[in-house]
Design a protein around this motif. Structure first.
Motif: not given
Length: 372
Positions: A360-372
């Motif tokens: 919601a603050k306009g930042n993105y972060a990894e959920l994990g490699a290879k769609g995990s």
């Protein structure tokens, strides 16, 4: 009078020396959308190229010569891209980092091939770019058949049994990515509820959104750019929909968050592992931040493209495009992205895609490699 004459001669000598020094520079180019809807990515590319050239020159240049940078704007327009490519080839510039849009890189690459220009794209992901057996093309990013697969794996794992829709903007990049995602989803046994196209540049998506709402779509995959994806998301929220929007690497810029505002929270997209977090990029990231620049998206990919070319030129002992490309494909190169190897087609030998989520603050972060 005599002193004026001497001053004039000295000034003329100074100019001649300056011209001689400039003539010894090696001009390289960066080409991308400096204006238009994708200009955020053009700025990323220009920032990356400018920093790379400055750092290369500070370290002594290339084979005893300094680099000079020529930035060209293609506005993600195929005809303009071809025109720029002909201009760069005509100027006998040996290397270009570009373009951003696949629909620009592909036609431009043919003019570069004819004009003996080596082209490394930091961002064009359509497989066709490297599948035509051109001698002069390479990329330091992945391909749509790779990131489409990762998106499909994520969707299959997390939205199995849910209603899925796939949209595309009819561009080389957008349709190509949507088709690769659809192919991988269908292979995994998932059939989309809806497959629909729109035109890049459209503003009103209410008709499409109404169909998504009618079909109770829980995730919509958008093969396209951040401007339209952001508007689709906002118009879904305006109609009270909580549908998750997922897309590709063209959402890797904070401009997406400026379009959506807090409504963009939860948006998913695929992109390579964030190079800003890599140890190999630490010093460069700090240098960018000292200049007030966040090296997001394809900034460091462009920097890496210059690094690969520069190291290969040094090893080959020449800027001749064909010899340098042979050297690139035979070597391993240290870059801000980590070690890079290019195969015979011009693709990375190893590439991982990661799924990211906007907050919601306009930042993105990894959920994990290879769609995990």
């Amino acid at each position: 009078m005599k002193s004026l004459k001497l001053i004039g001669l000295a000034f003329g000598a100074s100019l001649a020396l300056s011209s001689a020094t400039f003539a010894q520079d090696v001009t390289v180019a960066v080409a991308g959308p400096m204006t238009g809807g994708e200009s955020a990515f053009g700025r990323q590319m220009k920032n990356g190229a400018e920093m790379a050239v400055a750092d290369i020159n500070a370290a002594g240049g290339v084979n005893g010569k300094k680099l000079a940078l020529n930035a060209e704007d293609d506005a993600c327009d195929p005809k303009q891209a071809r025109s720029i490519a002909e201009k760069i080839a005509g100027a006998k510039i040996p290397f270009v980092a570009g373009h951003f849009c696949s629909s620009s890189s592909i036609p431009a690459s043919e003019a570069y091939a004819d004009g003996n220009v080596l082209q490394i794209t930091p961002a064009s992901t359509n497989p066709l770019f490297t599948e035509r057996k051109l001698w002069n093309v390479a990329r330091v990013c992945g391909r749509d058949d790779q990131q489409g697969l990762i998106a499909a794996q994520y969707i299959a794992k997390n939205y199995k049994g849910k209603n899925i829709a796939i949209l595309n903007d009819k561009t080389t990049y957008g349709k190509g990515l949507a088709d690769e995602t659809k192919k991988a989803l269908n292979k995994a046994g998932i059939t989309e509820k809806m497959y629909e196209s729109y035109n890049k540049g459209d503003k009103d998506f209410n008709a499409i959104v109404s169909r998504l709402k009618k079909d109770n779509v829980e995730l919509v995959y958008v093969g396209g750019y951040h401007q339209e994806a952001g508007l689709i998301l906002r118009q879904m929220r305006d109609q009270g929909m909580k549908t998750v929007l997922m897309s590709g690497d063209a959402l890797a810029d904070k401009e997406y968050a400026s379009i959506t505002g807090p409504a963009g929270e939860g948006t998913l997209f695929t992109f390579g592992p964030d190079p800003r977090n890599k140890p190999t990029a630490k010093k460069i990231v700090e240098a960018f931040k000292a200049k007030g620049i966040d090296p997001e998206g394809y900034t460091l990919y462009t920097y890496a493209a210059l690094q690969v070319w520069t190291q290969a030129v040094k090893k080959a002992g020449t800027t001749d495009a064909k010899k340098v490309m042979e050297t690139i494909k035979a070597g391993k190169w240290d870059t801000v992205l980590g070690p890079i190897e290019i195969d015979a087609k011009g693709d990375l030998k190893q590439i991982d895609y990661v799924v990211y989520k906007w907050d919601a603050k306009g930042n993105y972060a990894e959920l994990g490699a290879k769609g995990s």
